[in-house]
Scaffold this motif. Structure first.
Motif, short mmCIF file in Angstrom:
data_model
loop_
_atom_site.label_atom_id
_atom_site.label_comp_id
_atom_site.label_asym_id
_atom_site.label_seq_id
_atom_site.Cartn_x
_atom_site.Cartn_y
_atom_site.Cartn_z
N ILE A 661 0.87 -1.18 0.00
CA ILE A 661 0.00 0.00 0.00
C ILE A 661 0.90 1.22 0.00
O ILE A 661 1.64 1.46 0.96
CB ILE A 661 -0.94 0.00 1.21
CG1 ILE A 661 -1.76 -1.30 1.25
CG2 ILE A 661 -1.86 1.23 1.17
CD1 ILE A 661 -2.63 -1.44 2.47
N SER A 662 0.89 2.00 -1.09
CA SER A 662 1.78 3.14 -1.25
C SER A 662 0.98 4.40 -1.55
O SER A 662 -0.23 4.35 -1.80
CB SER A 662 2.77 2.88 -2.39
OG SER A 662 2.07 2.65 -3.61
N CYS A 663 1.67 5.55 -1.54
CA CYS A 663 0.97 6.83 -1.75
C CYS A 663 1.85 7.78 -2.55
O CYS A 663 3.06 7.86 -2.33
CB CYS A 663 0.60 7.46 -0.40
SG CYS A 663 -0.19 9.09 -0.56
N LEU A 664 1.19 8.51 -3.50
CA LEU A 664 1.83 9.62 -4.22
C LEU A 664 0.98 10.87 -4.00
O LEU A 664 -0.23 10.86 -4.24
CB LEU A 664 1.92 9.31 -5.72
CG LEU A 664 2.89 8.20 -6.14
CD1 LEU A 664 2.76 7.94 -7.63
CD2 LEU A 664 4.33 8.59 -5.79
N ALA A 665 1.62 11.94 -3.53
CA ALA A 665 0.89 13.18 -3.23
C ALA A 665 0.79 14.07 -4.47
O ALA A 665 1.57 13.93 -5.42
CB ALA A 665 1.57 13.93 -2.09
N ASP A 666 -0.20 14.96 -4.46
CA ASP A 666 -0.34 16.01 -5.49
C ASP A 666 -0.39 15.43 -6.90
O ASP A 666 0.35 15.83 -7.78
CB ASP A 666 0.81 17.01 -5.36
CG ASP A 666 0.51 18.31 -6.12
OD1 ASP A 666 -0.66 18.70 -6.19
OD2 ASP A 666 1.46 18.91 -6.65
N ARG A 678 -6.07 18.44 -7.73
CA ARG A 678 -5.01 17.50 -7.32
C ARG A 678 -5.55 16.54 -6.27
O ARG A 678 -6.47 16.85 -5.51
CB ARG A 678 -3.79 18.24 -6.76
CG ARG A 678 -3.36 19.44 -7.57
CD ARG A 678 -3.10 19.12 -9.02
NE ARG A 678 -1.85 18.43 -9.22
CZ ARG A 678 -1.38 18.06 -10.40
NH1 ARG A 678 -2.09 18.33 -11.50
NH2 ARG A 678 -0.22 17.43 -10.51
N PHE A 679 -4.91 15.34 -6.23
CA PHE A 679 -5.38 14.25 -5.37
C PHE A 679 -4.19 13.56 -4.69
O PHE A 679 -3.05 13.61 -5.18
CB PHE A 679 -6.14 13.20 -6.20
CG PHE A 679 -7.39 13.71 -6.85
CD1 PHE A 679 -8.61 13.56 -6.23
CD2 PHE A 679 -7.34 14.36 -8.08
CE1 PHE A 679 -9.78 14.02 -6.83
CE2 PHE A 679 -8.48 14.83 -8.67
CZ PHE A 679 -9.72 14.67 -8.05
N SER A 680 -4.50 12.92 -3.56
CA SER A 680 -3.57 11.95 -2.96
C SER A 680 -3.91 10.59 -3.55
O SER A 680 -5.03 10.09 -3.38
CB SER A 680 -3.73 11.93 -1.44
OG SER A 680 -3.35 13.17 -0.88
N LYS A 681 -2.94 10.00 -4.26
CA LYS A 681 -3.17 8.73 -4.96
C LYS A 681 -2.61 7.58 -4.12
O LYS A 681 -1.39 7.46 -3.94
CB LYS A 681 -2.51 8.78 -6.33
CG LYS A 681 -2.67 7.49 -7.15
CD LYS A 681 -1.95 7.62 -8.48
CE LYS A 681 -2.02 6.35 -9.31
NZ LYS A 681 -1.28 6.46 -10.57
N ILE A 682 -3.50 6.73 -3.59
CA ILE A 682 -3.10 5.58 -2.78
C ILE A 682 -3.32 4.32 -3.62
O ILE A 682 -4.41 4.11 -4.17
CB ILE A 682 -3.91 5.52 -1.47
CG1 ILE A 682 -3.59 6.77 -0.64
CG2 ILE A 682 -3.62 4.23 -0.71
CD1 ILE A 682 -4.46 6.92 0.57
N THR A 683 -2.29 3.49 -3.71
CA THR A 683 -2.33 2.30 -4.56
C THR A 683 -2.17 1.04 -3.71
O THR A 683 -1.25 0.94 -2.88
CB THR A 683 -1.22 2.34 -5.62
OG1 THR A 683 -1.39 3.51 -6.42
CG2 THR A 683 -1.26 1.11 -6.52
N ILE A 684 -3.11 0.08 -3.89
CA ILE A 684 -3.03 -1.24 -3.24
C ILE A 684 -2.64 -2.23 -4.33
O ILE A 684 -3.44 -2.50 -5.23
CB ILE A 684 -4.37 -1.64 -2.59
CG1 ILE A 684 -4.74 -0.64 -1.47
CG2 ILE A 684 -4.30 -3.05 -2.03
CD1 ILE A 684 -5.66 0.44 -1.89
N SER A 685 -1.40 -2.73 -4.26
CA SER A 685 -0.87 -3.64 -5.28
C SER A 685 -0.74 -5.04 -4.71
O SER A 685 -0.36 -5.22 -3.54
CB SER A 685 0.51 -3.16 -5.75
OG SER A 685 0.43 -1.85 -6.26
N ASP A 686 -1.06 -6.05 -5.53
CA ASP A 686 -0.88 -7.44 -5.10
C ASP A 686 -0.22 -8.23 -6.23
O ASP A 686 -0.07 -7.73 -7.34
CB ASP A 686 -2.24 -8.05 -4.71
CG ASP A 686 -3.21 -8.15 -5.88
OD1 ASP A 686 -2.84 -8.77 -6.90
OD2 ASP A 686 -4.35 -7.64 -5.78
N ASN A 687 0.19 -9.43 -5.92
CA ASN A 687 0.82 -10.31 -6.91
C ASN A 687 -0.05 -11.52 -7.18
O ASN A 687 0.44 -12.63 -7.39
CB ASN A 687 2.21 -10.74 -6.44
CG ASN A 687 2.14 -11.55 -5.15
OD1 ASN A 687 1.12 -11.52 -4.45
ND2 ASN A 687 3.20 -12.27 -4.82
#
Length: 751
Positions: A661-666, A678-687
């Motif tokens: 679970i990671s985050c990229l701002a702006d 602009r948004f806070s982009k939160i990504t839930i990645s799985d394999n």
């Protein structure tokens, strides 16, 4: 020094007579002489007849300073000052003789036109009496025609011409003798029409520039102009010169009607040539003093200043009639409904407001009409023509067949139309019709034979016998008050049609609201049944099947036990489905206040809740530093629980589970209505097993499943629930993946 004449020697023929360069004839009338003086004070042009007036010759004057002609030390200053005033004149002395000098500029050349000074026939007392008569004429003339008649009478008294006419143009510049004062023995011209070819376009343009034109003797011999031959194609524009030589065709025209001398004064109204005051003299040449010309021109200016006043007065009488009908009409649209168009067109005021013969209203492809109108199919064809060729919301004509030839067969109903487009569906409009009037026009001679060619060459017509013409397919003119009143009604009708449409939409919305409320009530009942009435039988099924499986397996066959297990599993799935549906429906009624939520703390609670599903879950989940967002903590908790459980459910058996679970701002979101947001982009990645991107939108729809129930259990509601939660937080959720390599879910929270 070499000199040359600048006489225009081009031959006028049938092909170029409309383009005859009458402003550069290169010659003048001989009752005066002309000198053209440069900015440096040198005589650059001179008429050949100067020696007829003074003891000097044009050859001796060309190339000399202006002092060689004028008996003054600084004639250039005198002339330049006079030329600064439009159509001004001064009295000068040349070779000891007195002259009236008319001065104007043509480019950089000062043109001085000199005529022998005459004692004015108008004495101060006579001028005063004429002024009083003129004022009385203005005050007593209640119509434009009477005013023109009085002005014609006053100008004839001032000038002494045999005939004075006020000549009015129509829209095509055909002329009509609108008022006339004449000697009793002369044949009357009042009411006669003259074709536009009698005064061609280039002549009309000069009448706009030069407001007064005198021909002293139509039988004159032109005096040529000479100049120093120091430039190619050197010429002099005489458009503003009163001595300018006259077109030979116009001279022949005047000779054909027996005129020996003329005075013409332009009548300008709103920058256009409204008409002319034409003065004719038959008994011989006639010369006017400068003072008399100015007096006559003053009367013409008084007339032009009153044209609009008299037109408004006449329009007022029409407006009184029109407004009575308009007031009645403006009351009617308030009662308008979709069934009343047929009644409305039958109201007599609708025709009386503009003295129309028929009326038609087209609304939603239905034609409502009354009075004398073309057939419906012809009205539709006309409207298609107007829609494709007019491109304007308003159109009026008195000769419809001239722009729409197909109307030629309906002149008895639609020679003239007033058309207003109404906004909305298709060709909605209101249109008034007028029939033809069969007007009889009296022309002074055949208008089609204005210029003729015979064995003598090109000449104007020589027959001015009365020529009667019946004008067909032309209606009466639409008066300005009528156009204004119909426009007001069309605008009012348009507004009320809008109100009618809004009213109907409001009724539809009310009906839909009632239906929606009933549907919501039914859904609430279904939700209640799902929550209580359906769950209770399921619980009993589960309880009884569990008892049988746990206590009485030895007394029951394997077939029955297998059926009971399947029944119990189905009951469990149905219970989960009911629970998910209830949760999804409950979100619509959530109105919790959005507060600051620390996602780092929230994820700790989520992992603690889910670790019961997977032993040592925290070992497989990597969480970066996450922001604080505005939201409802309970809903955000459910959001992340659903997404992490989704990753666990769709993991691959051959690899160790990995969730990040990671985050990229702006960050931007391309599909947002405001691209700059602009948004806070939160990504839930799985394999896990991954996702084919052709399904990345469908997975967020309720009850959408990509796999069989036997492979992966679930209700198909979880991801739809996630999208609804993000929408409630003014955010977005998207997914993209690669089959066999994992899936990324992106959450966009407003920054």
């Amino acid at each position: 020094m070499k000199i040359k004449d600048i006489v225009n020697k081009d031959i006028v023929n049938l092909e170029n007579c409309d383009e005859e360069p009458i402003h550069i004839p290169g010659s003048i009338q001989p009752h005066g002489f002309l000198a053209g003086i440069t900015a440096s004070g040198m005589i650059d042009f001179c008429s050949a007849n100067v020696s007829n007036f003074i003891s000097l010759d044009y050859r001796s004057l060309l190339g000399k300073p202006a002092t060689a002609l004028f008996d003054t030390e600084d004639p250039l200053q005198l002339l330049a000052t006079a030329a600064a005033q439009p159509q001004s004149s001064v009295t000068v002395s040349c070779a000891g003789k007195s002259f009236s000098c008319f001065v104007h500029k043509s480019g950089d050349t000062i043109i001085a036109e000199l005529e022998p000074a005459q004692a004015d026939s108008l004495q101060l007392t006579a001028l005063y009496n004429l002024s009083l008569d003129s004022i009385h004429a203005l005050q007593s003339s209640d119509t434009l025609q009477k005013l023109c008649q009085n002005v014609a009478s006053q100008i004839r008294k001032i000038t002494g011409y045999d005939r004075v006419m006020v000549y009015r143009f129509d829209e095509d510049y055909n002329g009509e003798v609108f008022a006339e004062e004449r000697e009793e023995y002369l044949e009357p011209f009042l009411g006669l029409r003259y074709p536009h070819t009698d005064i061609p376009a280039q002549a009309r343009q000069l009448y706009i520039k030069n407001l007064l034109r005198v021909i002293v003797d139509v039988d004159y011999t032109p005096a040529p102009l000479f100049t120093i031959d120091d430039a190619k194609d050197k010429n002099l524009d005489l458009g503003m010169a009163s001595l300018r030589s006259v077109s030979p065709i116009h001279i022949a025209y005047l000779q054909n009607i027996g005129v020996r001398a003329t005075l013409t004064i332009s009548l300008l109204h709103e920058g256009k040539l409204w008409g002319l005051i034409a003065c004719h003299h038959y008994s011989g040449p006639k010369h006017l003093s400068a003072y008399t010309r100015v007096s006559a021109q003053l009367m013409a200016q008084l007339l032009t200043s009153q044209i609009r006043v008299r037109e408004v007065a006449e329009e007022y009488e029409i407006a009184k009639r029109v407004n009575t009908s308009l007031e009645q009409l403006l009351l009617y649209p308030n009662e308008l409904n979709r069934l009343s168009f047929a009644d409305m067109v039958q109201r007599p005021e609708l025709l009386e407001v503009c003295k129309a013969g028929g009326i038609a209203i087209m609304h939603n492809d239905v034609i409502y009409k009354a009075g004398n109108t073309p057939a419906d199919d012809k009205i539709r064809q006309l409207l298609q023509f107007l829609d494709s060729n007019n491109h304007r919301p308003f159109f009026q004509t008195t000769r419809l067949s001239a722009v729409y030839p197909e109307a030629g067969n309906d002149c008895n109903t639609a020679s003239g139309i007033l058309y207003y487009a109404l906004e909305g569906h298709g060709q909605n409009c209101i249109i008034w019709f007028r029939p033809e009037t069969n007007e009889e026009v009296h022309w002074a001679g055949d208008p089609d034979k204005a210029i003729i060619k015979n064995e003598k060459g090109l000449s104007p017509r020589n027959s001015f016998a009365l020529w009667r013409q019946i004008i067909k397919c032309r209606s009466l003119r639409w008066e300005n008050p009528e156009i204004s009143a119909t426009g007001t009604f069309a605008n009012a009708l348009q507004k009320h049609i809008h109100m009618l449409a809004l009213s109907e939409e409001e009724i539809k919305y009310r009906e839909l609201s009632v239906q929606l409320k009933e549907a919501n009530d039914e859904l609430e009942n279904i939700n209640w049944i799902s929550t209580h009435d359906l769950k209770e039988p399921l619980r009993k099924i589960q309880v009884f099947s569990s008892r049988i499986l746990s206590r009485e397996q030895k007394d029951v066959s394997e077939v029955v036990i297998d059926s009971l297990r399947k029944m119990n599993a189905s009951a469990n799935r149905m219970q989960r489905l009911i629970t998910d549906i209830t949760s999804y429906a409950r979100l619509r009624h959530t109105d919790n206040q959005h507060l600051d939520v620390n996602l780092n703390e929230l994820l700790k609670e989520v992992i603690a809740e889910i670790k019961e599903d997977v032993n040592d879950l925290s070992r497989y989940v990597v969480i970066d530093d996450l922001p604080v967002v505005k939201g409802v903590e309970l809903l955000l908790h459910q959001l992340f629980v659903n997404l992490i459980r989704n990753a666990i459910k769709f993991r691959r058996k051959d690899v160790e589970l990995r969730i990040r679970i990671s985050c990229l701002a702006d960050q931007p979101y391309e599909a947002a209505p405001d691209p700059a947001r602009r948004f806070s982009k939160i990504t839930i990645s799985d394999n896990g097993i991954g996702l084919d991107n052709i399904h990345k939108e469908n997975i967020f729809k309720v009850f959408t499943r990509l796999h069989n129930q036997s492979e992966y259990a679930g209700s198909g509601v979880g991801l739809a629930l996630c999208r609804q939660i993000m929408q409630m937080h003014n955010g977005y959720i998207t997914a993209d993946g690669t089959p066999g390599a994992g899936t990324d879910f992106h959450l966009y929270f407003p920054a």
